[in-house]
Design a protein around this motif. Structure first.
Motif, PDB file in Angstrom:
ATOM      1  N   ALA A 222      15.270 -13.134  38.701  1.00 53.64           N
ATOM      2  CA  ALA A 222      16.209 -14.110  38.141  1.00 53.64           C
ATOM      3  C   ALA A 222      16.859 -13.570  36.869  1.00 53.64           C
ATOM      4  N   GLN A 223      16.091 -12.871  36.051  1.00 54.97           N
ATOM      5  CA  GLN A 223      16.641 -12.305  34.814  1.00 54.97           C
ATOM      6  C   GLN A 223      17.744 -11.302  35.110  1.00 54.97           C
ATOM      7  N   THR A 224      17.545 -10.477  36.125  1.00 54.17           N
ATOM      8  CA  THR A 224      18.577  -9.482  36.459  1.00 54.17           C
ATOM      9  C   THR A 224      19.847 -10.147  36.975  1.00 54.17           C
ATOM     10  N   LEU A 225      19.703 -11.334  37.538  1.00 51.86           N
ATOM     11  CA  LEU A 225      20.858 -12.056  38.075  1.00 51.86           C
ATOM     12  C   LEU A 225      21.447 -13.042  37.073  1.00 51.86           C
ATOM     13  N   GLY A 226      20.751 -13.248  35.952  1.00 48.54           N
ATOM     14  CA  GLY A 226      21.240 -14.188  34.953  1.00 48.54           C
ATOM     15  C   GLY A 226      21.130 -15.628  35.367  1.00 48.54           C
ATOM     16  N   VAL A 227      20.060 -15.963  36.100  1.00 49.35           N
ATOM     17  CA  VAL A 227      19.856 -17.338  36.553  1.00 49.35           C
ATOM     18  C   VAL A 227      18.421 -17.753  36.254  1.00 49.35           C
ATOM     19  N   GLU A 228      18.129 -19.022  36.514  1.00 44.02           N
ATOM     20  CA  GLU A 228      16.766 -19.514  36.369  1.00 44.02           C
ATOM     21  C   GLU A 228      15.957 -19.170  37.619  1.00 44.02           C
ATOM     22  N   ALA A 229      14.672 -18.907  37.439  1.00 48.46           N
ATOM     23  CA  ALA A 229      13.832 -18.492  38.568  1.00 48.46           C
ATOM     24  C   ALA A 229      13.813 -19.538  39.682  1.00 48.46           C
ATOM     25  N   MET A 230      13.828 -20.809  39.332  1.00 48.84           N
ATOM     26  CA  MET A 230      13.758 -21.851  40.352  1.00 48.84           C
ATOM     27  C   MET A 230      14.957 -21.833  41.286  1.00 48.84           C
ATOM     28  N   SER A 231      16.093 -21.336  40.798  1.00 52.11           N
ATOM     29  CA  SER A 231      17.284 -21.316  41.646  1.00 52.11           C
ATOM     30  C   SER A 231      17.148 -20.324  42.797  1.00 52.11           C
ATOM     31  N   LEU A 232      16.236 -19.352  42.663  1.00 50.96           N
ATOM     32  CA  LEU A 232      16.050 -18.368  43.738  1.00 50.96           C
ATOM     33  C   LEU A 232      15.469 -19.009  44.987  1.00 50.96           C
ATOM     34  N   TYR A 233      14.712 -20.084  44.793  1.00 55.63           N
ATOM     35  CA  TYR A 233      14.024 -20.703  45.927  1.00 55.63           C
ATOM     36  C   TYR A 233      14.974 -21.453  46.858  1.00 55.63           C
ATOM     37  N   ARG A 234      16.222 -21.560  46.488  1.00 57.88           N
ATOM     38  CA  ARG A 234      17.209 -22.094  47.425  1.00 57.88           C
ATOM     39  C   ARG A 234      17.578 -21.036  48.464  1.00 57.88           C
ATOM     40  N   HIS A 235      17.225 -19.772  48.200  1.00 59.37           N
ATOM     41  CA  HIS A 235      17.647 -18.660  49.060  1.00 59.37           C
ATOM     42  C   HIS A 235      16.489 -17.869  49.653  1.00 59.37           C
ATOM     43  N   VAL A 236      15.335 -17.889  49.003  1.00 60.05           N
ATOM     44  CA  VAL A 236      14.120 -17.282  49.563  1.00 60.05           C
ATOM     45  C   VAL A 236      12.983 -18.280  49.408  1.00 60.05           C
ATOM     46  N   LYS A 237      12.204 -18.456  50.475  1.00 59.81           N
ATOM     47  CA  LYS A 237      11.176 -19.493  50.468  1.00 59.81           C
ATOM     48  C   LYS A 237      10.006 -19.145  49.559  1.00 59.81           C
ATOM     49  N   ASN A 238       9.599 -17.881  49.615  1.00 56.51           N
ATOM     50  CA  ASN A 238       8.423 -17.448  48.879  1.00 56.51           C
ATOM     51  C   ASN A 238       8.413 -15.918  48.837  1.00 56.51           C
ATOM     52  N   LYS A 239       7.301 -15.342  48.360  1.00 56.71           N
ATOM     53  CA  LYS A 239       7.225 -13.883  48.223  1.00 56.71           C
ATOM     54  C   LYS A 239       7.291 -13.195  49.589  1.00 56.71           C
TER      55      LYS A 239
ATOM     56  N   ASP B  85       8.835 -14.244  52.279  1.00 61.96           N
ATOM     57  CA  ASP B  85      10.227 -14.304  52.733  1.00 61.96           C
ATOM     58  C   ASP B  85      11.078 -13.292  51.983  1.00 61.96           C
ATOM     59  N   LEU B  86      10.785 -13.098  50.713  1.00 56.66           N
ATOM     60  CA  LEU B  86      11.492 -12.101  49.914  1.00 56.66           C
ATOM     61  C   LEU B  86      11.247 -10.700  50.467  1.00 56.66           C
ATOM     62  N   LEU B  87       9.993 -10.363  50.744  1.00 60.88           N
ATOM     63  CA  LEU B  87       9.667  -9.033  51.275  1.00 60.88           C
ATOM     64  C   LEU B  87      10.268  -8.832  52.657  1.00 60.88           C
ATOM     65  N   ASP B  88      10.247  -9.874  53.489  1.00 62.62           N
ATOM     66  CA  ASP B  88      10.894  -9.781  54.803  1.00 62.62           C
ATOM     67  C   ASP B  88      12.365  -9.409  54.648  1.00 62.62           C
ATOM     68  N   GLY B  89      13.020 -10.082  53.725  1.00 61.39           N
ATOM     69  CA  GLY B  89      14.440  -9.829  53.516  1.00 61.39           C
ATOM     70  C   GLY B  89      14.713  -8.454  52.942  1.00 61.39           C
ATOM     71  N   MET B  90      13.852  -7.999  52.033  1.00 55.35           N
ATOM     72  CA  MET B  90      14.029  -6.675  51.438  1.00 55.35           C
ATOM     73  C   MET B  90      13.870  -5.580  52.490  1.00 55.35           C
ATOM     74  N   VAL B  91      12.865  -5.723  53.352  1.00 61.06           N
ATOM     75  CA  VAL B  91      12.678  -4.757  54.432  1.00 61.06           C
ATOM     76  C   VAL B  91      13.893  -4.769  55.357  1.00 61.06           C
TER      77      VAL B  91
END
Length: 227
Positions: free
Chosen positions: A42-59, A61-67
Motif C-alpha cells: 500500500a505504501q508503494t501505491l500511496g494508498v491505505e492497506a485496507m483498500s487493497l482488499y477490494r482487489h486481493v482477498k488475502n495473502k 490470493d496475492l501470491l496466486d496473482g503474482m505467480v
C-alpha cells in the motif's frame, strides 16, 4: 479551481488488481517475497492497506496473482510441427523471466488456484506438443522433464555463491585452499581446468542441458521435425 480541473495536479490513477499485483511483484523482486506485507504494498501505491482488499482477498490470493503475472511474461510460441524449437524458446524465455523474479521459482507450480495466464501457459505448452503429434503420455513426460530442468536450473543458479567469473575464482580458490592438496583430484581438475578457464559462465550450461533433454524426447518417440 478544484484538483479535478487544476492542470498542475496529476490525476489519481485508479487502484486495480493489476496495479496491486505489479507493485507486489516489484517489491518481491527488490526485497524478496518474505518482505511482502499489505502495508508495504500500500505504501508503494500511496494508498491505505485496507483498500487493497477490494482487489486481493488475502495473502494466498496475492501470491496466486503474482505467480500469474510471472507466467504471463513467459513467451509462448505458436503451435506447429517444429515442437523442438517451440519448447526450446519457451524454456529459454522461462529462465530469463525467472532470473528477473528470483523469488518466483519455488512458487510457480505450487498454487492451488492458478490464474488465467498460468492456465493459458500450461494449455499452450501441452497444445504445442499434442498438435505436433506427441501422445498424451509422451507430452506429459516431456512437460515434466522440461519443467523439472527449467525450475531446477533456475533455483540452482539463484543459490550459487558467486555471480561473476571473478567471484567464482575467489570462491574456488578459497575452497581448494582449505583442503589438502591432492585430496579431491577430479574436483580440482574440473575447477582449475574448466570452471576457472577464461570465458567460463555457469549459465552457458543451460542450453546444453536443454538440448540433451530435447534430444532424448526425440529418441523417445517425439514426432519427426520438418526438414
Amino acid at each position: 479551481m478544484t484538483a479535478a480541473t487544476d492542470p498542475t495536479v496529476e490525476p489519481r490513477v485508479p487502484l486495480t488488481r493489476e496495479r496491486v499485483l505489479r507493485a507486489a511483484v516489484a517489491l518481491a523482486d527488490d526485497s524478496g517475497v518474505e518482505a511482502l506485507t499489505m502495508r508495504r504494498i500500500a505504501q508503494t501505491l500511496g494508498v491505505e492497506a485496507m483498500s487493497l482488499y477490494r482487489h486481493v482477498k488475502n495473502k494466498d490470493d496475492l501470491l496466486d496473482g503474482m505467480v500469474d503475472v510471472v507466467f504471463g511474461e513467459i513467451d509462448l510460441p505458436s503451435d506447429g510441427p517444429d515442437w523442438r524449437s517451440a519448447m526450446r524458446r519457451r524454456a529459454i524465455s522461462a529462465r530469463e523471466v525467472l532470473a528477473r523474479h528470483r523469488w518466483a521459482t519455488v512458487l510457480m507450480e505450487s498454487r492451488a488456484t492458478p490464474g488465467p495466464a498460468t492456465l493459458r501457459h500450461h494449455d499452450a505448452v501441452l497444445g504445442i506438443l499434442r498438435v505436433a503429434g506427441f501422445s498424451i503420455a509422451l507430452a506429459a513426460h516431456a512437460f515434466s522433464a522440461l519443467d523439472s530442468y527449467v525450475y531446477g536450473f533456475a533455483m540452482q543458479e539463484t543459490s550459487l555463491p558467486f555471480g561473476s567469473s571473478g567471484e567464482l575464482t575467489d570462491v574456488a580458490e578459497s575452497i581448494l585452499g582449505s583442503v589438502p592438496a591432492g585430496e579431491y583430484p577430479h574436483l580440482t581438475e574440473f575447477v582449475t581446468q574448466h570452471a576457472m578457464a577464461p570465458g567460463y559462465d555457469f549459465g552457458d550450461e543451460y542450453e546444453y542441458g536443454l538440448d540433451l533433454i530435447l534430444d532424448g524426447l526425440e529418441r523417445a518417440g517425439g514426432p519427426p521435425l520438418p526438414s
